[in-house]
Structures are given as structure tokens and as C-alpha cells.
Write an enzyme that holds these catalytic residues in place. Structure first.
Site, short mmCIF file in Angstrom:
data_model
loop_
_atom_site.label_atom_id
_atom_site.label_comp_id
_atom_site.label_asym_id
_atom_site.label_seq_id
_atom_site.Cartn_x
_atom_site.Cartn_y
_atom_site.Cartn_z
CG HIS A 359 -2.02 -0.97 1.18
ND1 HIS A 359 -3.25 -0.73 0.60
CD2 HIS A 359 -2.06 -2.23 1.62
CE1 HIS A 359 -4.00 -1.80 0.72
NE2 HIS A 359 -3.30 -2.74 1.34
CE LYS A 556 -1.84 10.94 2.87
NZ LYS A 556 -2.53 10.06 1.89
CE LYS A 662 -13.58 6.36 0.74
NZ LYS A 662 -12.63 6.38 1.88
C1 26V Z 1 2.35 2.05 8.36
C2 26V Z 1 2.51 2.08 9.72
C3 26V Z 1 3.86 1.99 10.22
C4 26V Z 1 4.00 1.86 11.67
C5 26V Z 1 2.88 2.27 12.53
C6 26V Z 1 1.52 2.25 12.00
C7 26V Z 1 1.40 2.19 10.55
C8 26V Z 1 0.17 2.26 9.99
C9 26V Z 1 0.01 2.23 8.62
C10 26V Z 1 1.11 2.12 7.82
C11 26V Z 1 1.00 2.06 6.34
C12 26V Z 1 -0.07 2.88 5.82
C13 26V Z 1 -0.17 2.68 4.36
C14 26V Z 1 -1.43 3.27 3.79
O1 26V Z 1 -2.37 3.58 4.49
N1 26V Z 1 -1.42 3.40 2.50
C15 26V Z 1 -2.55 3.94 1.80
O2 26V Z 1 -3.33 2.84 1.35
C16 26V Z 1 -4.48 3.24 0.66
C17 26V Z 1 -5.28 2.01 0.34
O3 26V Z 1 -4.58 1.21 -0.57
C18 26V Z 1 -4.11 4.03 -0.56
O4 26V Z 1 -5.28 4.48 -1.19
C19 26V Z 1 -3.25 5.23 -0.18
O5 26V Z 1 -2.77 5.88 -1.34
C20 26V Z 1 -2.07 4.77 0.64
O6 26V Z 1 -1.33 5.87 1.14
#
Ligand code: 26V
Length: 814
Positions: A359, A556, A662
Site C-alpha cells: 500500500h 500529500k 469518494k
Molecule cells: C504504516 C505504519 C507503520 C507503523 C505504525 C503504523 C502504521 C500504519 C500504517 C502504515 C501504512 C499505511 C499505508 C497506507 O495507508 N497506504 C494507503 O493505502 C491506501 C489504500 O490502498 C491508498 O489508497 C493510499 O494511497 C495509501 O497511502
């Protein structure tokens, strides 16, 4: 009293059921019920009906020995459940009538439900949309995650700054969960591994601690079907015998500490988005829920089939990012150590079972764990990872003999500094399919972080573009537009979003355009009401509502939006009599609590608003608002009221985006870069109906490679210079003129990594085109309608059908 059928069926009538639950479950006289009481009672009625569907779905699948998908995700950003459940059950009319009977509106009743905010942002909300689509397509499916006691923090704004408050969403209970007393698994941590003399005997993990994972289920209703899906969330509970031991010896404090040390595992969601959180507790959370889920999968399989050699025929396990990637080693441990399968056979099963979605390309969000930490927390898993790595590298060496650099890049262990386990590599090696979440993102994956793996296994890498559920993001969030669609193209779009294309010809119908604009106007009034309640700022529903809502992150580029707003402000002051298009810039989003720059951006937005909103020279023609506590329910109010959707990430950084979908689906026009799913939105709604600007991905790379010098741009661009000088000089922070010096310096002297200055002019030009178009209400309406009409492909039903077909090998009728 007669015994007519009416009298006999009366107790079953919806309103009677609500009153029964007010008395028996909520414990209040129906006449005295508050809105929250009514919400709880209505939820109980829905719960009973869902439970019936659940039992039926489960029985069907067990009888058919159906193949299942298990979707493992650290995050599920569900939001509220009641409205969605009632829609799925076709009980909306009944519920509204019941609310009226108690002199309440259904909207007010529904708004007393707390959001289940068990996620950070895009990844977590995507998981929630996927559950909705899996149930709706009737896939035998399970979501697996953590029952956090505290979800995403609640955000307040005080003195312009973000303040975080805890979110104890289950403190007073939730009507939607079903605790499964009988379903619990031990999850172990720490200790060491003993290898018996006899090679025939399994290694023994002498663990140092153990916690019990207890199952709490939620029903996920499908729409237009009786089928439901299950979300199983795990709660960490200290095993009873551990408490007893310390309690019996009278050491309550030590007992409590010991208990906390394990129960804290499911206490709180990590509120980081793409920032490194190299915290041991996070690793424990990941292993905790992954181990419990895989134990559950294996136990259910054994109960149904009594053998494991056919596991891969019966289940697909999907890894939502690398957070559950330790599952690859855990399944191997269960198969080899506990079930005594030969390694090669276990590995063949494992590779066939798992699939993985990436992601993000942001390097700081790619998980790696120090080898020493894994050794400490999961010693047996480390051994298993080393063996997987060894066998993998032997294989890779045959593909490219002598290429040591190739092997170093592929290795599951990064040996460049402190040795670390690369979780993405573990996920790739353990999976038969790996996908990105938009066409661009999937292409960049195989060109960058997974290039070496793609050289070995090109067939494993595919794209599946994200989508969102039209039930929540159109039908529920935007009843006005939903009604107009029903009257114009029929109601099938809820389940077949491609039907939206039938809207296209109606853009030529003047009466339809008027109706469409009237719906938008009403939604803007609703949004303006929310803004007034939440911020005490009054905005004009006839102004252009320009919306940027998402996590606050430098990539962003909310800051680029602010620069454009300040430029507009300065231009208006320079020529206040000109015929400016009135605009309301609406921001919302949370900053990770430790992310200082993101928090500073929030403060700047509020500071700019404080100056601009009160400048009498503007006559209210420019307003800047920051809507606090962005989350699913706030988004449901914002999306339908937007005219413009800001999707302005530096090209190549936003994996997909789903807010972009959305907003466009609700008739907003995108101002965006050539990034993520923006590209596919443009392809589907037409180049003329979006405003794409700025450097494209290869140009971003070339700009950086050529030695990008933001100072040069600053010095040669008088408009941009005036903006940056005003911010840095304290025009928006007169009480503390140096407040934003550091922020501006990070652009001018800190390298401007995300190229805000490079894209500034192109962005302002795009915004000028937006203004010009907005003056022509009719032309605007045509383009907004074309956006809705073109969004059919962005249903998560389409996305899930692709996963089912190409990854999970599950039959669907789509
Ligand atoms: C990483 C971490 C690292 C440590 C602590 C908590 C945590 C929580 C989340 C993440 C990764 C987040 C990645 C994410 O949300 N990516 C998003 O995913 C969406 C669905 O595929 C996408 O539409 C977005 O462009 C993307 O930024």
C-alpha cells in the site's frame, strides 16, 4: 380483546420490537427513551436479524465445504454500523418510523453511535470497504484484526493546534459485537528454542510468556443478498493461571503488572501513518493477531477436513500490507513444528495460501525489524525466517550465478547496518500473488522496490486498482443524489456501479442539471451546518467548496494548497474590487502525534484561516476552515458537499488514494497530479472533466536527479516569493512572527523534497481554470455529472471481484 392476526403479529412489528428492547435490553421506559437509547434498541433489532443471516450463511458454507478467503489486516476503519445494517436489511423505513414515534429523526438517532475507528487512514478504510463488498458478492470470507480498546485518537483543535484525546469506543459496550467465549488461542512470546538430538523430533519453543487471544465477532451484512461476512477481532487476555499464581502469593501489584504486560497488546491502535514506529509493542500486536488468526484458520480447517494437505485448496489468506507478514513464518511453524509436516510440503502449501498487497512506496513505511528484536520476541520464527531465506537465496543464486549484489538486494535480511528483517521480502517470498493498488503504483513497485523479485517471478506481480463501497459512500452518505439516481437510471447502481454510465446522456438535459445542482446545494448547506457547529465559522454554501481531506503528510502536500490560498489572498487584497469567485477552502485530517511538521501544517491552516476569515476587505469571498476529527462519519458529511477534490500529492508518492474516488463519485471535480488512482479517474471521467497539473512521475525523478534548487524558483517567482515571505515573516502569526520560519526554511533550504515550489505555478493555473469554470454553473454541472457517470469502475465490488478471480481463486458471478 380479539385474537385477529393483526393482534398476533403486533409484537413482531418493528416498533414493538424496538420498545421491547428499550425495556429488556436498554432498561428504560419507552416513553423516557433518549436518542441514544433508541439507537441501542434499534441496533438490537437489527442485530437479531443479522444474527439469523449469519447462522444461515455459516451453515451453507460449511455444508458446501466452501473455499474461503481470510483477510488479515491490522486496521478496519468501520465507522458507524447502524445505517448500513438497516440498509442491508431493508429496514430503513421501519427504523425511521420508530424514531418518529419517539419524536426523533433517524439521522439524530444514528448520530449517537460512536465510530469504530480501528484504523489510521486509507489502508484501514479500504479493508472496511472490502468487507462490505465480500459480503455483498457472497464470498465465504473472514476479516481478521485486533479489537483495540482505544481506536484512532479523537482530534480537537485548540488555539489552532491539534490536541489528541483517547477514543475509548467500547468502554460502554457496542451493540455490534458477539464475544465468542469458546474461541480462544494461546499466543506465546520470548524465551528460547531447544533442538532435540533426534532429527525426527520437532524443535521445542520454550516461551517466556503467553497471552490468550479471545475472539469477538462482528457481522458484516451484504447488500441485496442474505449473505453476511464475519469480522473476527482478537482481544488479549492474560491466561487465568498466571493471575492466580501471583494473586495466591498475595502480590497483587506484581500480578497486575504481569497482567498488564500482556493485556496491553490489544489496548491501543498505533496512530502512525507511514512513519517508523520501531516499537516492540507494535511487533507484539502484529504477531498476536496474526498468530491467533492462523491458529483459528488451521483449527477450523482440521475440524472440517481432518487433514492439512488440502489447506491451500480450501483457504486463501490475504496480507493487508506487511503488518501480518510474520504469518508466513507462523504458518510454517504450525505446519512443521506442531503438525509435523515435512518442510518442503509445508512451504508449498504456505506459498499457495498467501497473497500480499503493498500500500505504499514511502521508504519510511516499509517495515523492517531488527534481527535482535525478533530473536528476543519470536526466537523460533527467526530460525524459520533464516531457513526460508537460505533456501530462497540458493534458488536465486541458480538464476544469476555469481551476482552477489543481486542476492544481497533480495535477501530477507538487510545486512547493510544493524541486521534487520525485511518484512516486505518475507511477504513476497511467501506469496503466490503480490499486487499494488493502482496502475501507476503497481508499475512503480516492479520498477523499484520489487524489481529484483519481478525479474525472478514476473507472473506473481499484478495490479488491482482500489475501489470504495457505493453503499456507504453514495447511498448512505448522499441520500439526495441517491434518490436522483434512482429516479433517473433506476436503483441497480448500488450493486452494479457500472450503471452510472447511463447518467452521461442526462448531462445534456437542462432540467436534470438543475436537479443535480439543487442536490449539491442541499449537501453544501448540510456541510456548512457541520462546519458552523464544529468550528463556529460561518461559510457560504454558494461559494465554491474546495476540499482536501486525508491524513496530514508532507507528500500529500496540504502545504502546497496553503501556498495557493495565500497567493489568492494576496491577489484579492491587491485588487479587492475584482470579481473574485467566492471560495471556501476546507481541510480535514489527523497528524500522527509524533509528526511535528504535520502538526505545524495544521496550525498554519488554522492561522491562515484566522487572518483571512476576518479580513473585512475580502467581504467573505475567501474562507479557510479546518474541520476537526476527520474520520468515517465526518467524511460522510464532507464528500457529498464538495465541489472540488484536492488530490495534489507529488507524482509517484500516493499509492492510490480512495478519497479521490469518494469525492468524484459525489460529483466533485478533481484538481490533481498525475498520481495514484487520479490517473485512472481521469481516464474514466474524461480529460476535460478533471484538472490535472504538475510534474509527472518521470519528471519528478528527473527534477531531483538534475539537482533541484528550490531557492532558484523562490528568487525568480515574485508571486511565490511574496507568499513564502508573508508566511515566514509572521503575517499569519503576528503574536509569534517566527512561528513558520522553520517550515518555510524546510522548503527553501531543506531541499523541498516533495517539490512544492516546482509545482506551484502549474497548480495556480489549474485553480484559475477552476474559477473560470465555476462561473458557468451549467458547464460546471455538465462536468460534475460526467464525473459521477464515469466512476462506475471504482466500486470495491469490482476490486473484490478481481481479487476473487485473479488472486483468491474463488467463484463469483461477476
Ligand atoms: C504504516 C505504519 C507503520 C507503523 C505504525 C503504523 C502504521 C500504519 C500504517 C502504515 C501504512 C499505511 C499505508 C497506507 O495507508 N497506504 C494507503 O493505502 C491506501 C489504500 O490502498 C491508498 O489508497 C493510499 O494511497 C495509501 O497511502
Amino acid at each position: 380483546m380479539n385474537t385477529s392476526t393483526a393482534a398476533l403479529t403486533a409484537p413482531d412489528r418493528f416498533e414493538a420490537q424496538v420498545d421491547r428492547h428499550l425495556l429488556s435490553t436498554v432498561g428504560v421506559a419507552p416513553a423516557d427513551a433518549s436518542q441514544s437509547d433508541i439507537m441501542h434498541a434499534v441496533a438490537q433489532v437489527a442485530r437479531e436479524a443479522l444474527s439469523r443471516r449469519w447462522v444461515a450463511s455459516d451453515a451453507t458454507d460449511r455444508k458446501a465445504r466452501a473455499r474461503r478467503v481470510c483477510y488479515l489486516s491490522m486496521e478496519f476503519l468501520i465507522g458507524r454500523t447502524l445505517g448500513n445494517a438497516l440498509a442491508a436489511l431493508d429496514m430503513q423505513g421501519d427504523a425511521a418510523a420508530a424514531a418518529r414515534q419517539h419524536a426523533a429523526s433517524f439521522e439524530d438517532v444514528a448520530s449517537t453511535e460512536l465510530d469504530a475507528a480501528l484504523g489510521n487512514g486509507g489502508l484501514g478504510r479500504l479493508a472496511a470497504c472490502f468487507l462490505d463488498s465480500m459480503a455483498t458478492l457472497g464470498l465465504p470470507s473472514f476479516g481478521y484484526g485486533i479489537r483495540y480498546e482505544y481506536g484512532m485518537f479523537a482530534q480537537a483543535i485548540a488555539g489552532g493546534r491539534q490536541v489528541e484525546h483517547p477514543d475509548p469506543w467500547v468502554e460502554d459496550g457496542t451493540p455490534w459485537e458477539f464475544p465468542r467465549q469458546a474461541v480462544a488461542y494461546p499466543v506465546r512470546f520470548g524465551g528460547w528454542v531447544e533442538h532435540p538430538e533426534s532429527p525426527a523430533a520437532a524443535p521445542v519453543w520454550r516461551h517466556a510468556g503467553q497471552v490468550s487471544a479471545k475472539a469477538y465477532d462482528m457481522v458484516i451484512p451484504g447488500h441485496g443478498t442474505q449473505r453476511v461476512s464475519t469480522l473476527r477481532l482478537w482481544k488479549a487476555v492474560a491466561p487465568a493461571q498466571i493471575d492466580l499464581h501471583a494473586f495466591n502469593s498475595g502480590d497483587y501489584q506484581r500480578a497486575a503488572e504481569y497482567k498488564n504486560q500482556f493485556e496491553n497488546i490489544s489496548w491501543v491502535l498505533y496512530p502512525n501513518d507511514s512513519t517508523p514506529a520501531g516499537r516492540e509493542l507494535r511487533l507484539r500486536q502484529e504477531y498476536f493477531f496474526t498468530s491467533a488468526s492462523i491458529q483459528d484458520i488451521v483449527a477450523r480447517h482440521l475440524a472440517e477436513h481432518g487433514r492439512l494437505d488440502n489447506l491451500a485448496e480450501q483457504v486463501a489468506i490475504h496480507l493487508n500490507d506487511t503488518h501480518p507478514a510474520i504469518g508466513v513464518a507462523e504458518l510454517m511453524r504450525l505446519l512443521v513444528d506442531e503438525q509435523r509436516l515435512p518442510w518442503a510440503e509445508a512451504w508449498a502449501i504456505t506459498q499457495q495460501v498467501f497473497s500480499y498487497t503493498n500500500h505504499t512506496l514511502m521508504p519510511e513505511a516499509l517495515e523492517t525489524w531488527p534481527v535482535s528484536l525478533i530473536q528476543h520476541v519470536l526466537p523460533r520464527h527467526l530460525e524459520i525466517i533464516f531457513r526460508i531465506n537460505h533456501e530462497f537465496l540458493v534458488m536465486a543464486a541458480k538464476a544469476r550465478p555469481g551476482d552477489d549484489a543481486f542476492l544481497r538486494r533480495l535477501s530477507l535480511i538487510d545486512e547493510s547496518g544493524e541486521r534487520r528483517v525485511r518484512m516486505a521480502h518475507l511477504a513476497v517470498v511467501g506469496s503466490h500473488k503480490i499486487n499494488g493498488v493502482s496502475a501507476l503504483h503497481s508499475k512503480l513497485l516492479v520498477e523499484t522496490i520489487f524489481a529484483d523479485f519481478a525479474a525472478l517471478w514476473p507472473e506473481r506481480f499484478i495490479n488491482i486498482t482500489n475501489g470504495v463501497t457505493p453503499r456507504r459512500w453514495l447511498a448512505q452518505a448522499n441520500p439526495g443524489l441517491a434518490g436522483l439516481l434512482d429516479r433517473t437510471i433506476g436503483s441497480d447502481w448500488r450493486l452494479h456501479l457500472e450503471q452510472l454510465s447511463r447518467l452521461a446522456p442526462h448531462a445534456e438535459d437542462a432540467a436534470f442539471r438543475q436537479e443535480f445542482l439543487a442536490v449539491k446545494r442541499a449537501n453544501k448547506v448540510r456541510l456548512a451546518d457541520h462546519i458552523r457547529t464544529a468550528t463556529r465559522i460561518v461559510v457560504d454554501p454558494d461559494s465554491l467548496f474546495d476540499v482536501q481531506v486525508k491524513r496530514i503528510h508532507e507528500y500529500k502536500r496540504q502545504l502546497l494548497n496553503v501556498l495557493q490560498i495565500v497567493a489568492r489572498y494576496q491577489a484579492m487584497l491587491a485588487d479587492p474590487e475584482a470579481d473574485w469567485v467566492p471560495r471556501t477552502a476546507i481541510f480535514a485530517g489527523k497528524a500522527a502525534s509524533s509528526y511535528a511538521m504535520a502538526k505545524n501544517i495544521i496550525r498554519l491552516i488554522n492561522d491562515v484561516g484566522a487572518v483571512v476569515n476576518h479580513d473585512p476587505r475580502l467581504g467573505g469571498r475567501l474562507k479557510v476552515v479546518f474541520v476537526p476529527n476527520y474520520g468515517v462519519s465526518v467524511a460522510e458529511v464532507i464528500m457529498p458537499g464538495a465541489d472540488v477534490s484536492e488530490q495534489i500529492s507529488t507524482a509517484g508518492t500516493e499509492a492510490s488514494g480512495t478519497g479521490n474516488m469518494k469525492l468524484a463519485m459525489n460529483g466533485a471535480l478533481t484538481v490533481g497530479t498525475d498520481d495514484g488512482a487520479n490517473i485512472e479517474i481521469r481516464e474514466n471521467v474524461g480529460d476535460d472533466n478533471v484538472f490535472i497539473f504538475g510534474l509527472k512521475t518521470p519528471e519528478v525523478e528527473a527534477t531531483r536527479a538534475a539537482g533541484y534548487q528550490p531557492l532558484r524558483i523562490y528568487e525568480s517567482n515574485t508571486k511565490l516569493k511574496a507568499v513564502l515571505d508573508a508566511i515566514a515573516g509572521g503575517s499569519f502569526s503576528p503574536d509569534e512572527p517566527a512561528r513558520y520560519r522553520g517550515l518555510v526554511d524546510s522548503l527553501l533550504w531543506g531541499g523541498d523534497h516533495y517539490l512544492l515550489l516546482a509545482d506551484f505555478d502549474a497548480y495556480c493555473e489549474a485553480q484559475a481554470k477552476v474559477d473560470a469554470l465555476y462561473r458557468d454553473r451549467d458547464a460546471w454541472a455538465r462536468k460534475a455529472i460526467a464525473n459521477v457517470a464515469g466512476m462506475g469502475t471504482f466500486s470495491s465490488d469490482r476490486t473484490i471481484a478481481e481479487y476473487a478471480r485473479e488472486v483468491w481463486k474463488l467463484p463469483t458471478d461477476r
